[in-house]
Design a protein around this motif. Sequence first.
Motif, mmCIF file in Angstrom:
data_model
loop_
_atom_site.group_PDB
_atom_site.id
_atom_site.type_symbol
_atom_site.label_atom_id
_atom_site.label_comp_id
_atom_site.label_asym_id
_atom_site.label_seq_id
_atom_site.Cartn_x
_atom_site.Cartn_y
_atom_site.Cartn_z
ATOM 1 N N UNK A 334 0.875 -1.164 0.000
ATOM 2 C CA UNK A 334 0.000 0.000 0.000
ATOM 3 C C UNK A 334 0.916 1.217 0.000
ATOM 4 N N UNK A 335 0.957 1.929 -1.113
ATOM 5 C CA UNK A 335 1.853 3.074 -1.268
ATOM 6 C C UNK A 335 1.074 4.336 -0.925
ATOM 7 N N UNK A 336 1.603 5.084 0.036
ATOM 8 C CA UNK A 336 0.929 6.296 0.512
ATOM 9 C C UNK A 336 1.552 7.509 -0.178
ATOM 10 N N UNK A 337 0.703 8.356 -0.698
ATOM 11 C CA UNK A 337 1.157 9.617 -1.287
ATOM 12 C C UNK A 337 0.125 10.693 -0.986
ATOM 13 N N UNK A 338 0.480 11.896 -1.323
ATOM 14 C CA UNK A 338 -0.409 13.029 -1.066
ATOM 15 C C UNK A 338 -0.207 14.063 -2.160
ATOM 16 N N UNK A 339 -1.281 14.715 -2.559
ATOM 17 C CA UNK A 339 -1.173 15.769 -3.564
ATOM 18 C C UNK A 339 -0.267 16.878 -3.051
ATOM 19 N N UNK A 340 0.815 17.126 -3.768
ATOM 20 C CA UNK A 340 1.740 18.173 -3.363
ATOM 21 C C UNK A 340 2.776 17.737 -2.357
ATOM 22 N N UNK A 341 2.828 16.427 -2.021
ATOM 23 C CA UNK A 341 3.772 15.948 -1.011
ATOM 24 C C UNK A 341 5.076 15.481 -1.635
ATOM 25 N N UNK A 342 5.031 14.952 -2.848
ATOM 26 C CA UNK A 342 6.220 14.420 -3.502
ATOM 27 C C UNK A 342 6.497 15.152 -4.810
ATOM 28 N N UNK A 343 7.764 15.151 -5.206
ATOM 29 C CA UNK A 343 8.150 15.759 -6.470
ATOM 30 C C UNK A 343 7.906 14.773 -7.607
ATOM 31 N N UNK A 344 7.779 15.270 -8.841
ATOM 32 C CA UNK A 344 7.626 14.360 -9.988
ATOM 33 C C UNK A 344 8.789 13.384 -10.118
ATOM 34 N N UNK A 345 9.997 13.857 -9.812
ATOM 35 C CA UNK A 345 11.164 12.974 -9.915
ATOM 36 C C UNK A 345 11.076 11.842 -8.905
ATOM 37 N N UNK A 346 10.638 12.165 -7.680
ATOM 38 C CA UNK A 346 10.520 11.130 -6.658
ATOM 39 C C UNK A 346 9.470 10.097 -7.043
ATOM 40 N N UNK A 347 8.377 10.540 -7.628
ATOM 41 C CA UNK A 347 7.334 9.615 -8.058
ATOM 42 C C UNK A 347 7.821 8.728 -9.207
ATOM 43 N N UNK A 348 8.600 9.307 -10.113
ATOM 44 C CA UNK A 348 9.153 8.502 -11.212
ATOM 45 C C UNK A 348 10.101 7.431 -10.685
ATOM 46 N N UNK A 349 10.939 7.811 -9.723
ATOM 47 C CA UNK A 349 11.853 6.817 -9.134
ATOM 48 C C UNK A 349 11.072 5.724 -8.422
ATOM 49 N N UNK A 350 10.000 6.129 -7.728
ATOM 50 C CA UNK A 350 9.187 5.134 -7.034
ATOM 51 C C UNK A 350 8.530 4.178 -8.032
ATOM 52 N N UNK A 351 8.092 4.705 -9.182
ATOM 53 C CA UNK A 351 7.523 3.845 -10.199
ATOM 54 C C UNK A 351 8.541 2.830 -10.713
ATOM 55 N N UNK A 352 9.804 3.266 -10.838
ATOM 56 C CA UNK A 352 10.861 2.329 -11.255
ATOM 57 C C UNK A 352 11.106 1.261 -10.192
ATOM 58 N N UNK A 353 11.087 1.668 -8.918
ATOM 59 C CA UNK A 353 11.258 0.699 -7.835
ATOM 60 C C UNK A 353 10.157 -0.350 -7.880
ATOM 61 N N UNK A 354 8.929 0.110 -8.120
ATOM 62 C CA UNK A 354 7.804 -0.827 -8.156
ATOM 63 C C UNK A 354 7.959 -1.833 -9.296
ATOM 64 N N UNK A 355 8.404 -1.355 -10.441
ATOM 65 C CA UNK A 355 8.576 -2.276 -11.570
ATOM 66 C C UNK A 355 9.707 -3.279 -11.295
ATOM 67 N N UNK A 356 10.749 -2.842 -10.605
ATOM 68 C CA UNK A 356 11.842 -3.756 -10.269
ATOM 69 C C UNK A 356 11.440 -4.739 -9.176
ATOM 70 N N UNK A 357 10.685 -4.233 -8.204
ATOM 71 C CA UNK A 357 10.289 -5.075 -7.085
ATOM 72 C C UNK A 357 9.262 -6.112 -7.511
ATOM 73 N N UNK A 358 8.333 -5.731 -8.372
ATOM 74 C CA UNK A 358 7.319 -6.650 -8.868
ATOM 75 C C UNK A 358 6.474 -7.272 -7.776
ATOM 76 N N UNK A 359 5.802 -6.472 -6.922
ATOM 77 C CA UNK A 359 4.971 -7.054 -5.861
ATOM 78 C C UNK A 359 3.787 -7.815 -6.454
ATOM 79 N N UNK A 360 3.307 -8.811 -5.685
ATOM 80 C CA UNK A 360 2.155 -9.589 -6.156
ATOM 81 C C UNK A 360 0.915 -8.716 -6.259
#
Length: 376
Positions: A334-360
């Motif tokens: 369960x990934x927690x985020x908030x409007x205006x809490x994270x930068x676009x770059x941080x969200x892009x990196x998190x998306x890459x982590x998710x693709x590498x991690x491959x959670x069920x």
Amino acid sequence: MANKSELHQGQANLIGNPVAQLPYAQPADDEIDLSELVAALGRRWRWLACITIAGTCLGGAISVWGSKTNGQIFSALVDTSKAPSLRRNWTQEQNAIAKLLKSTQFDIGFLDPVERPSATATQFTVQELIDNADPNRGVLKVAPAKVGKDTVPEVLLITSSAPNSLLAKQALTALLQSYQSQAKGEIQARSSTSMIPVAPQYGWVQILEPEAPVNHFGRSLALGLLGGLVIGAATALLRDRQAGREFSRRSIQQRLGLPLWLELPPGQGLDSFPLEAPKPLLSLMHSELHWLVVDVARPHPQTSTLASNLGIERGPILLKDAFKATGDKKIGLLVVSEAGFNSPEALDRAGNYLRQLGPAQAALVLFNVPAPRELQ
């Protein structure tokens, strides 16, 4: 299919899909969402309001200043057909012949017994007088008179304007006196036994009623308001982009590539909801998975509360640390985020982590705020 549950009198939206592995459908890159632009203007409304007010005040100030610096406009008409002229000293027989020839529509100047000054020559004379006049007494201009868009033959319009109405009137009066004296003197100098001077007719020079300058106060205000809105909107959108924060729910989902399971509306947090508010999430979470509640790039103050209310492990604080907790377990996130809490770059990196991690299974829990933190 998306399912919605009303939490705490409809203040929270629960959006889920049992098959959470499906990625979020990314919109086309060239799509322009007007609602996001409106939301950005709402977040930066102070910039929009201040610049709009400033533009309106500037338009009003320019109009007021213009009305004070522009006094009355004084005008006069010069009808050259009634100006001082010369009459040829013809005999009665010569006049009769000239009259007869003119009746046959011969366009020959010497057949006219009266020699009048042309409008072009008169305009040149008046312009010379204007060039030699005192420039400190006002702005003098001469031009052919017009009715609508049509020029009136043989009639000239002279105008005088100055910040001080008295100076404008004096400048026009002095110019007309100089012109009248010069016109009479030139005719007198050219007179001879064959060319007799003719006095000017009544209405040769006619001073018009003074007119006040047109004050477009309403138009200036409207232009100032419009300019302020355009510049204010552009500034607000630029400042919102320069904030380095992602406020769009669509963009957050797009960058993370996750379905949205829970969204808390603006101004609401888990501390203002009953403890069981997030519990419907449990029906979407596969029970055989090892669930973690994680943050995108920096700890969110509501993440621990969410994990506690769900009765699951808080887990690693950041998404990138979830690699260390996987082991041989099949995990759900369960990934927690908030409007205006994270930068676009941080969200892009998190998306890459998710693709590498491959959670069920993985989903997004989104908190919304109505404005950037620096404006609160």
